[in-house]
Design a protein around this motif. Structure first.
Motif, PDB file in Angstrom:
ATOM      1  N   ARG A  11      11.408  10.402  -5.281  1.00 47.28           N
ATOM      2  CA  ARG A  11      11.156   9.424  -4.292  1.00 47.28           C
ATOM      3  C   ARG A  11      11.465   8.097  -4.933  1.00 47.28           C
ATOM      4  NH1 ARG A  11       5.046  10.351  -1.971  1.00 47.28           N
ATOM      5  NH2 ARG A  11       5.849   9.171  -0.332  1.00 47.28           N
ATOM      6  N   ALA A  12      11.893   7.118  -4.297  1.00 48.66           N
ATOM      7  CA  ALA A  12      12.434   5.894  -4.836  1.00 48.66           C
ATOM      8  C   ALA A  12      11.933   4.624  -4.347  1.00 48.66           C
ATOM      9  CB  ALA A  12      14.061   6.019  -5.140  1.00 48.66           C
ATOM     10  N   ILE A  13      11.463   3.622  -5.079  1.00 47.71           N
ATOM     11  CA  ILE A  13      11.235   2.357  -4.406  1.00 47.71           C
ATOM     12  C   ILE A  13      12.129   1.321  -5.053  1.00 47.71           C
ATOM     13  CG2 ILE A  13       9.420   0.423  -4.003  1.00 47.71           C
ATOM     14  CD1 ILE A  13       7.471   3.344  -4.591  1.00 47.71           C
ATOM     15  N   GLN A  14      12.770   0.167  -4.335  1.00 43.16           N
ATOM     16  CA  GLN A  14      13.296  -0.753  -4.895  1.00 43.16           C
ATOM     17  C   GLN A  14      12.757  -2.179  -4.630  1.00 43.16           C
ATOM     18  OE1 GLN A  14      17.551  -0.575  -4.631  1.00 43.16           O
ATOM     19  NE2 GLN A  14      17.799  -2.660  -5.775  1.00 43.16           N
ATOM     20  N   VAL A  15      12.547  -3.052  -5.499  1.00 36.75           N
ATOM     21  CA  VAL A  15      12.011  -4.356  -5.528  1.00 36.75           C
ATOM     22  C   VAL A  15      13.047  -5.328  -5.818  1.00 36.75           C
ATOM     23  CG1 VAL A  15      10.150  -6.103  -5.902  1.00 36.75           C
ATOM     24  CG2 VAL A  15       9.651  -3.671  -5.909  1.00 36.75           C
ATOM     25  N   ASP A  16      13.454  -6.263  -4.762  1.00 35.86           N
ATOM     26  CA  ASP A  16      14.400  -7.393  -5.229  1.00 35.86           C
ATOM     27  C   ASP A  16      14.396  -8.387  -4.390  1.00 35.86           C
ATOM     28  OD1 ASP A  16      17.076  -8.461  -6.142  1.00 35.86           O
ATOM     29  OD2 ASP A  16      17.107  -6.560  -7.092  1.00 35.86           O
ATOM     30  N   LEU A  49      -2.835   0.530  -7.987  1.00 34.68           N
ATOM     31  CA  LEU A  49      -2.210   1.686  -8.503  1.00 34.68           C
ATOM     32  C   LEU A  49      -3.640   2.236  -9.168  1.00 34.68           C
ATOM     33  CD1 LEU A  49       0.854   0.063 -10.416  1.00 34.68           C
ATOM     34  CD2 LEU A  49       0.895   1.595  -8.337  1.00 34.68           C
ATOM     35  N   GLU A  50      -3.297   3.701  -9.435  1.00 34.66           N
ATOM     36  CA  GLU A  50      -4.512   4.644 -10.130  1.00 34.66           C
ATOM     37  C   GLU A  50      -4.191   4.700 -11.524  1.00 34.66           C
ATOM     38  OE1 GLU A  50      -4.667   7.920  -7.558  1.00 34.66           O
ATOM     39  OE2 GLU A  50      -5.360   6.681  -5.729  1.00 34.66           O
ATOM     40  N   GLN A  51      -5.132   4.534 -12.468  1.00 33.42           N
ATOM     41  CA  GLN A  51      -5.085   4.831 -13.832  1.00 33.42           C
ATOM     42  C   GLN A  51      -4.641   6.417 -14.062  1.00 33.42           C
ATOM     43  OE1 GLN A  51      -4.760   2.771 -16.855  1.00 33.42           O
ATOM     44  NE2 GLN A  51      -3.673   4.826 -17.251  1.00 33.42           N
ATOM     45  N   LYS A  52      -3.561   6.782 -14.511  1.00 33.03           N
ATOM     46  CA  LYS A  52      -2.950   8.043 -14.763  1.00 33.03           C
ATOM     47  C   LYS A  52      -3.844   8.526 -16.233  1.00 33.03           C
ATOM     48  CE  LYS A  52       0.525   9.403 -11.951  1.00 33.03           C
ATOM     49  NZ  LYS A  52       0.661   8.007 -11.090  1.00 33.03           N
ATOM     50  N   THR A  53      -4.348   9.658 -16.141  1.00 33.19           N
ATOM     51  CA  THR A  53      -4.946  10.164 -17.294  1.00 33.19           C
ATOM     52  C   THR A  53      -4.082  11.119 -18.005  1.00 33.19           C
ATOM     53  OG1 THR A  53      -6.023  11.982 -15.939  1.00 33.19           O
ATOM     54  CG2 THR A  53      -7.199   9.975 -16.066  1.00 33.19           C
ATOM     55  N   ASP A  54      -2.985  11.857 -17.288  1.00 32.31           N
ATOM     56  CA  ASP A  54      -2.189  12.624 -18.076  1.00 32.31           C
ATOM     57  C   ASP A  54      -0.979  11.811 -18.253  1.00 32.31           C
ATOM     58  OD1 ASP A  54      -0.297  14.232 -19.047  1.00 32.31           O
ATOM     59  OD2 ASP A  54      -0.295  15.591 -16.983  1.00 32.31           O
ATOM     60  N   VAL A  74       0.862  -1.298  -0.004  1.00 35.65           N
ATOM     61  CA  VAL A  74      -0.051  -0.007   0.108  1.00 35.65           C
ATOM     62  C   VAL A  74       1.141   1.201  -0.066  1.00 35.65           C
ATOM     63  CG1 VAL A  74      -1.632   1.089   1.420  1.00 35.65           C
ATOM     64  CG2 VAL A  74      -2.056  -1.216   1.029  1.00 35.65           C
ATOM     65  N   LYS A  75       2.060   1.082   0.795  1.00 31.83           N
ATOM     66  CA  LYS A  75       2.884   2.300   0.839  1.00 31.83           C
ATOM     67  C   LYS A  75       3.511   2.501  -0.646  1.00 31.83           C
ATOM     68  CE  LYS A  75       4.648   1.916   5.512  1.00 31.83           C
ATOM     69  NZ  LYS A  75       5.721   1.472   6.490  1.00 31.83           N
ATOM     70  N   ALA A  76       3.930   1.421  -1.158  1.00 29.67           N
ATOM     71  CA  ALA A  76       4.581   1.637  -2.360  1.00 29.67           C
ATOM     72  C   ALA A  76       3.641   2.162  -3.664  1.00 29.67           C
ATOM     73  CB  ALA A  76       5.098   0.524  -2.941  1.00 29.67           C
ATOM     74  N   ALA A  77       2.300   1.835  -3.465  1.00 30.26           N
ATOM     75  CA  ALA A  77       1.280   2.353  -4.433  1.00 30.26           C
ATOM     76  C   ALA A  77       1.015   3.728  -3.974  1.00 30.26           C
ATOM     77  CB  ALA A  77      -0.225   1.548  -4.103  1.00 30.26           C
ATOM     78  N   ALA A  78       1.032   4.353  -2.977  1.00 24.92           N
ATOM     79  CA  ALA A  78       0.610   5.778  -2.816  1.00 24.92           C
ATOM     80  C   ALA A  78       1.993   6.347  -3.203  1.00 24.92           C
ATOM     81  CB  ALA A  78       0.493   5.829  -1.119  1.00 24.92           C
ATOM     82  N   ILE A  79       3.113   6.101  -3.171  1.00 19.62           N
ATOM     83  CA  ILE A  79       4.140   6.758  -3.892  1.00 19.62           C
ATOM     84  C   ILE A  79       4.100   6.900  -5.173  1.00 19.62           C
ATOM     85  CG2 ILE A  79       6.770   6.818  -4.069  1.00 19.62           C
ATOM     86  CD1 ILE A  79       7.087   5.304  -1.463  1.00 19.62           C
TER      87      ILE A  79
END
Length: 611
Positions: A297-302, A333-338, A200-205
């Protein structure tokens, strides 16, 4: 009577292994004898014997990379074991599961300075995620199982040392006993998903970002659909690490290929402009090309937690499998419109591809343009093709010009970047996918190391392949080209022929001597016909491309230091100085023209759209 060797061979098969890459010797002789016995009984492993133990370990690493399975290599005691080190370091540095089985002198000889007896556990201590000597039959099961489990979970090479006398000892049925472990040949799941709260935190970022960029590495292999879906929702631009090239199809318009010295300008622009950075299965090592600290802002998945947060100050590190983690993340994840960020990347990639083509079409006085060789190869890549590249300028041209479409594969020695890997990688790929066309691209320096020998291995085994088509393309410029350019650009030193010259060899003639088709390419206008002939030939072809040594592997952005060092090197008396200046100037002029044309074209399109 079943011996320890018989048991180990059976156990390897229970771990799902059907093929091993091996070289014999007296230190592993009892084990080799058991392999032969199993083979005669029709119950053995497929035994592939190349020409050198280093090739064995590189093939095992390549097998792991291309298949996702554990690669297995086998060698004798000290000399054979030492030869395998380079390939095992390739596995370590690129996070690949490999198990090496090596022989040793008898138990009574350990520590007595006898012939070929060395402390192999100490030797392999740095490279291996697990190393252990089997000193009794009762120990064999637990050691083999632990080696495979550890290689799989910790993503690195494990080493099992078997003394010669232990190899032939009788293997008992294990019963409950003190100090005896009864283990299982069951692979643990590595489909790890972080806690829901972290998802949830990753999605918010990501949802908060307006200029999101994903850098995708080989650790995301198998997660193509999840990566593309997440990028679609996030409006993200996509960059792939060099070893992640096959994860994101080149057809995706906002995939700007690689980053860095052998990357693209659109990728560099993504780094300078993004506000959110997501690293997926990559430990991208060149931090100078990543955003300024605090910019994004950065996220890493590994799956390698010790390698997270190293290159850029990440806000969130998710210890997990990329595919499983993205599957959990996507619903949030929310769909970006822009989608203007993706559109910008797509437009710039059109410009960049035009520039790469223009660079490939340049002609040089001293040989074929190596860029044209790769450009024309890329235009002809058949479905499901597998492409390998070597360290050096072949990696530059592979990054700049090869575009892997969905279903294609490609790889090279990544963080280790060892020379000569392209050949064993290509042959291992052919064993794993014998129905697919495989193309090996390699420089003449690397080909002379051990690559020429591997034509013998190909001759030995090619009759077993469903599709015998294998193409080897040698960049023949009689120079260790990448190092020559690094001497100039990094150190300000002129090329030194004593270290850089490569003795010229008729590589096509060597291929013909072995029984293969050889094609010599001495001018730019012969390149297309050479590739057409190679792909039309249902067999092994070697293209001997006599290429220019002075074509600059220009980065997408030339730094002041790069230019300053190159000028200093030329002023110190570089033997190719005049040609380097002329050819670099030609490339730079083309680069400038294409970028201006691209800018005008993009500006015109945007004006028309706005109007």
């Amino acid at each position: 009577m079943a011996t320890v060797s018989d048991f180990v061979i059976q156990r390897i098969q229970e771990w799902g292994v059907s093929r091993v890459f091996a070289f014999p010797g007296d230190g592993i002789g009892e084990f080799d004898g058991a392999l032969g016995k199993a083979d005669r009984a029709g119950e053995g492993l497929k035994y592939v014997r190349p020409t050198h133990e280093e090739i064995c370990s590189l093939m095992a690493t390549a097998h792991a990379k291309f298949t996702g399975e554990v690669g297995v290599c086998i060698a004798t005691s000290s000399p054979g074991a030492f030869h395998m080190l380079n390939g095992l370091y390739d596995a370590k540095m690129d996070n690949q599961p490999v198990v090496a089985i090596v022989g040793q002198q008898g138990l009574n000889a350990l520590g007595t300075f006898t012939q070929q007896e060395n402390n192999l556990e100490r030797t392999f201590e740095d490279v291996a995620v697990y190393v252990q000597t089997i000193v009794s039959p009762q120990q064999a099961q637990a050691v083999i199982d632990t080696a495979f489990r550890t290689a799989r979970v910790r993503l690195g090479p494990a080493v099992v040392v078997i003394p010669h006398d232990v190899q032939g000892m009788e293997m008992p049925e294990l019963a409950p006993a003190n100090w005896v472990s009864r283990s299982s040949a069951v692979a643990p799941s590595i489909s790890i998903v972080p806690p829901q709260s972290e998802i949830v935190k990753a999605a918010a970022i990501i949802n908060a970002g307006s200029k999101v960029t994903f850098i995708v590495g080989h650790g995301a292999n198998g997660a193509t659909d999840e990566v593309l879906k997440a990028a679609e929702l996030a409006g993200a631009g996509l960059i792939t690490a060099l070893r992640g090239k096959q994860v994101v199809p080149s057809e995706v318009p906002y995939h700007s290929q690689q980053l860095g010295l052998l990357g693209s300008l659109p990728s560099l622009h993504q780094m300078s402009g993004c506000d959110t950075l997501v690293l997926l299965g990559t430990n991208y090592p060149y931090s100078q090309f990543l955003p300024e600290s605090g910019q994004a802002r950065a996220i890493q998945v590994d799956l390698k937690p010790e390698q997270m947060g190293l290159r850029y100050p990440t806000e969130l590190n998710l210890w997990g499998d990329v595919k499983a983690t993205l599957a959990a993340l996507i619903p949030h994840l929310e769909q970006k419109t822009d989608l203007s960020w993706q559109t910008t990347v797509s437009d710039e990639m059109i410009e960049w591809e035009n520039e790469m083509e223009a660079q490939a079409m340049l002609s040089f006085k001293d040989g074929v343009n190596p860029r044209r060789v790769y450009h024309e190869l890329n235009k002809r890549l058949p479905e499901k093709a597998i492409v390998t590249a070597d360290a050096g300028t072949t990696a530059d041209w592979y990054g700049h010009h090869i575009r892997l479409r969905r279903g294609m594969m490609g790889d090279l020695s990544g963080r280790l970047a060892t020379m000569l890997a392209a050949m064993p990688y290509a042959v291992a790929a052919k064993f794993a996918y014998s129905d697919r066309p495989v193309i090996c691209t390699i420089g003449d320096g690397a080909f002379q190391m051990l690559g020429m020998n591997e034509l013998i291995t190909i001759k030995k085994y090619m009759k077993e392949w469903d599709n015998p088509q294998l193409i080897i393309m040698v960049l023949h410029n009689d120079d260790l080209g990448q190092v020559s350019w690094e001497m100039r650009t990094e150190d300000g030193n002129p090329l030194w022929p004593g270290s850089q010259d490569v003795e010229s060899v008729d590589y096509a003639g060597w291929a013909e001597l072995v029984g293969f088709k050889g094609i010599r390419v001495r001018s730019d206008d012969e390149v297309e016909a050479a590739w057409d002939a190679a792909f039309a030939h249902q067999g092994v072809t070697l293209i001997d491309a006599y290429t220019s040594t002075n074509v600059p592997p220009l980065p997408p952005h030339i730094t002041r230091e790069f230019a300053k060092n190159t000028v200093e090197a030329l002023l110190k008396g570089d033997p190719h100085g005049v040609d380097v200046i002329r050819d670099s100037a030609k490339a730079l002029v083309t680069e400038g023209i294409e970028r201006v044309k691209g800018t005008l074209h993009i500006g015109q399109d945007r004006t028309e759209t706005d109007g």
